[in-house]
Each structure stands twice: as C-alpha cells, then as structure tokens.
Scaffold this active site. Structure first.
Site, short mmCIF file in Angstrom:
data_model
loop_
_atom_site.label_atom_id
_atom_site.label_comp_id
_atom_site.label_asym_id
_atom_site.label_seq_id
_atom_site.Cartn_x
_atom_site.Cartn_y
_atom_site.Cartn_z
N GLU A 8 0.88 -1.19 0.00
CA GLU A 8 0.00 0.00 0.00
C GLU A 8 0.91 1.23 0.00
O GLU A 8 0.92 2.03 0.93
CB GLU A 8 -0.97 0.02 1.18
CG GLU A 8 -2.12 1.02 0.92
CD GLU A 8 -2.97 1.35 2.13
OE1 GLU A 8 -3.49 0.42 2.76
OE2 GLU A 8 -3.10 2.56 2.43
N HIS A 10 2.28 4.60 -1.95
CA HIS A 10 1.64 5.53 -2.88
C HIS A 10 2.62 6.44 -3.61
O HIS A 10 3.72 6.72 -3.13
CB HIS A 10 0.62 6.39 -2.14
CG HIS A 10 -0.44 5.59 -1.46
ND1 HIS A 10 -1.31 4.76 -2.14
CD2 HIS A 10 -0.79 5.47 -0.15
CE1 HIS A 10 -2.14 4.18 -1.28
NE2 HIS A 10 -1.83 4.59 -0.08
N HIS A 160 -9.04 0.68 -1.23
CA HIS A 160 -8.39 1.69 -0.38
C HIS A 160 -9.46 2.62 0.17
O HIS A 160 -10.42 2.95 -0.53
CB HIS A 160 -7.38 2.48 -1.21
CG HIS A 160 -6.53 3.39 -0.39
ND1 HIS A 160 -6.95 4.64 0.00
CD2 HIS A 160 -5.31 3.21 0.13
CE1 HIS A 160 -5.99 5.19 0.74
NE2 HIS A 160 -4.98 4.35 0.84
N ASP A 281 2.02 1.95 3.89
CA ASP A 281 1.21 3.12 3.53
C ASP A 281 2.12 4.34 3.41
O ASP A 281 1.80 5.43 3.91
CB ASP A 281 0.06 3.38 4.51
CG ASP A 281 -0.97 4.37 3.95
OD1 ASP A 281 -0.93 4.66 2.74
OD2 ASP A 281 -1.80 4.88 4.73
MN MN Z 1 -3.01 4.44 1.79
#
Ligand code: MN
Length: 318
Positions: A8, A10, A160, A281
C-alpha cells in the site's frame, strides 16, 4: 532482517494533485504538505525508505481518489490510462517497483479493459480502487463484467479507503472523525461487507480482494457476523457459506497503518497467517516504525516470513 514486500505504497503524478486535494480535508495540512514531495519521488528517497526496513519490492499505487472523483467519464478514462503508462515507465526504470492499476470505475467495461492492459501488457499485479465512485460500490450489478475480468486475470483488487458520497450527520461537528481516525474504517469495512453479502464471491469464487489496516476491524467481528447474519432481516439474500468463510477464501489483508501486536494476532488467529501481508502506507506512515514493529511482533518465524513476503509473492505472482 526479514525480506519484505509492501503493497500500500503511494505515488503522485503532477496532473493529479487536484483530485488528491480532496483528501486534504481528512488529514492535517502539515502531513498533507510533507507527503506531496515524497509522493512525487521515484528515486533515492523512496528506495532508501524501502532499504531501511528490508523492503525488496514496493507495489505502487496512485494516492487517491484520483479519477474516481472525476465527473466527466471520458476524462476519467483518458487520465487513468495516462497515469498507468507513467507508473509502468517507473516500473521499467526500477524493477523493485510493482504496480496497482488506477481505474476509471465510472465505466466498468473500460475499467476491465484497462485492468487487463495493465496486468497483461504493463506487468502490474492488480488494481487499487478508492472506495465508492459517484456513490456506487463494487457490489453494484454494473460491475459484474469487471469482476468476471478480475477473476479471469487472477488479479487482486485492493479497496483503499475514501470518503462516503456525502458526509453523514453524525460527523458534522467532529471533523477529526471524518477520515483515517474513524469514518474511512466504517466506509471501507461496509464496502467489503456489501461485496460479501451481495453474493459477489459466490458468483466469482476466484475473486481476490485486499483490505488494508488489518482488515478494517473485520477479523475482530467475524464470529458476530456469522451469528447475527443468521437472524438478520436479509430478504431473499442467500450465501453459499458462512460470512467468515469468505475471509479465508476471497479476502487478504495488509498491515498498512497498523503497528499493534494484539490486532495482528487477532487477524492471524481468525483468518490465518496466509491471509496477512506486510505494508507501510508510504509516505503517510513511517517505514521504520512499521518495519521495526513487524520484526519484533509476536509471530513464529514461519508466520513472519509469510506476512513479510511469502503471502504477497503467492497472491500477486511476484
Ligand atoms: Mn493508503
């Protein structure tokens, strides 16, 4: 250090900041500003953040909501292709990057075609979908052809968090609850349950769904879902299995944004160590915190290996 795959993680494309700006209401201006720079980087900064905790492969995804917030369908379709081509270029330049396709869910057939292009031609591992699109969730009948393609391709779909279509009354005087503190969890867990109870996984038994945040609280609630489904006012809804059983066949979870032992143990004990996958994340969470935590978490070495990389390798074909 246990080798890791993180999924996850980005990035941002300069043309997508207007869409990303919709997330600004959910997080502090300070974090929002800092995240922008890290999101744009595909070079040393990102690789250093991976190396410090032994991440060998990062599966990258556009920071949401992206074109899912676009009103004009043709624009959404065009820009989704553009950002997927951009990600694919980065994956060629740096083989340690994988990718989740960004899709214009406003047009389910185009989304299916683009997913196929991204998986077959661009070497991506699946798609990341940022919650609802224009108030429509993935259990809607219009997405049947999409799920069919997902199943045929063996691709994974990562839901998400995103905001609900409208801010419900309960959050009006509590902006801190609207976003990652709470409302995203409610929204995303409910989205997953809509898919489950609508029978999507009965119609598409090979569908592979990924949830972040150790399953958005759902592992904790599985016993109760089974128990109360029995007596719920469910009309003519039918399921082939108990609700909890879909979590052992169709649903995987990542540790994104969750660095706590007890919820990790709960998730593993309820759904199995083969369903849980490490993630950070990035850049919204600290890689070092996530990496140090998983290395010291109360897992057997076999469980740690599964969580850190083996499950992701098997699920995503890395
Ligand atoms: Mn995220």
């Amino acid at each position: 250090m246990t080798p890791k795959i993180a999924l996850e993680e980005h990035f941002m494309h300069p043309d997508f900041f207007d869409y990303f700006g919709k997330t600004a209401i959910n997080i502090s201006p300070d974090l929002f500003g800092k995240a922008k720079e890290a999101l744009l980087d595909f070079g040393e900064r990102r690789i250093a953040a991976m190396d410090v905790i032994g991440v060998e492969t990062s599966v990258l995804s556009l920071a949401g909501p992206g074109v899912q917030a676009e009103k004009r369908v043709e624009t959404a379709v065009r820009l989704a292709r553009k950002v997927n081509d951009y990600l694919a270029e980065q994956m060629v330049k740096q083989p340690r990057y994988g990718g989740f396709a960004h899709l214009a869910m406003q047009d389910p057939i185009e989304a299916a075609n683009e997913l196929e292009r991204c998986v077959r031609d661009l070497g991506m591992q699946g798609a990341m979908i940022n919650g609802q699109t224009g108030g429509t969730y993935l259990d809607d009948d219009r997405y049947a052809p999409f799920w069919e393609r997902v199943s045929d391709l063996g691709a994974a779909v990562y839901i998400h968090p995103n905001n609900p279509p409208e801010q419900v009354h309960m959050y009006h005087d509590h902006p801190e609850l609207f976003g990652p503190v709470w409302s995203w969890t409610v929204e995303t867990a409910t989205h997953a349950l809509r898919l489950l109870f609508s029978g999507t996984f009965d119609r598409f038994p090979n569908a592979r769904l990924i949830l972040g945040h150790l399953g958005e609280t759902l592992p904790y609630l599985l016993w109760r879902l089974d128990s109360r489904w029995e007596i719920s006012n469910r009309g003519d809804m039918r399921l082939a299995m108990k609700p909890s059983e879909y979590f052992k066949r169709n649903i995987w979870m990542t540790t994104s944004g969750m660095c706590a032992d007890a919820p990790l143990r709960c998730a593993i004990d309820m759904v199995g160590a083969d369903r849980i996958m490490f993630s950070v994340d990035y850049p919204f969470e600290h890689p070092k915190e996530a990496g140090d935590w998983i290395e010291a978490a109360p897992l057997t070495e076999a469980e740690r290996t599964l969580v850190c990389h083996q499950n992701a390798r098997a699920l995503l074909g890395l």
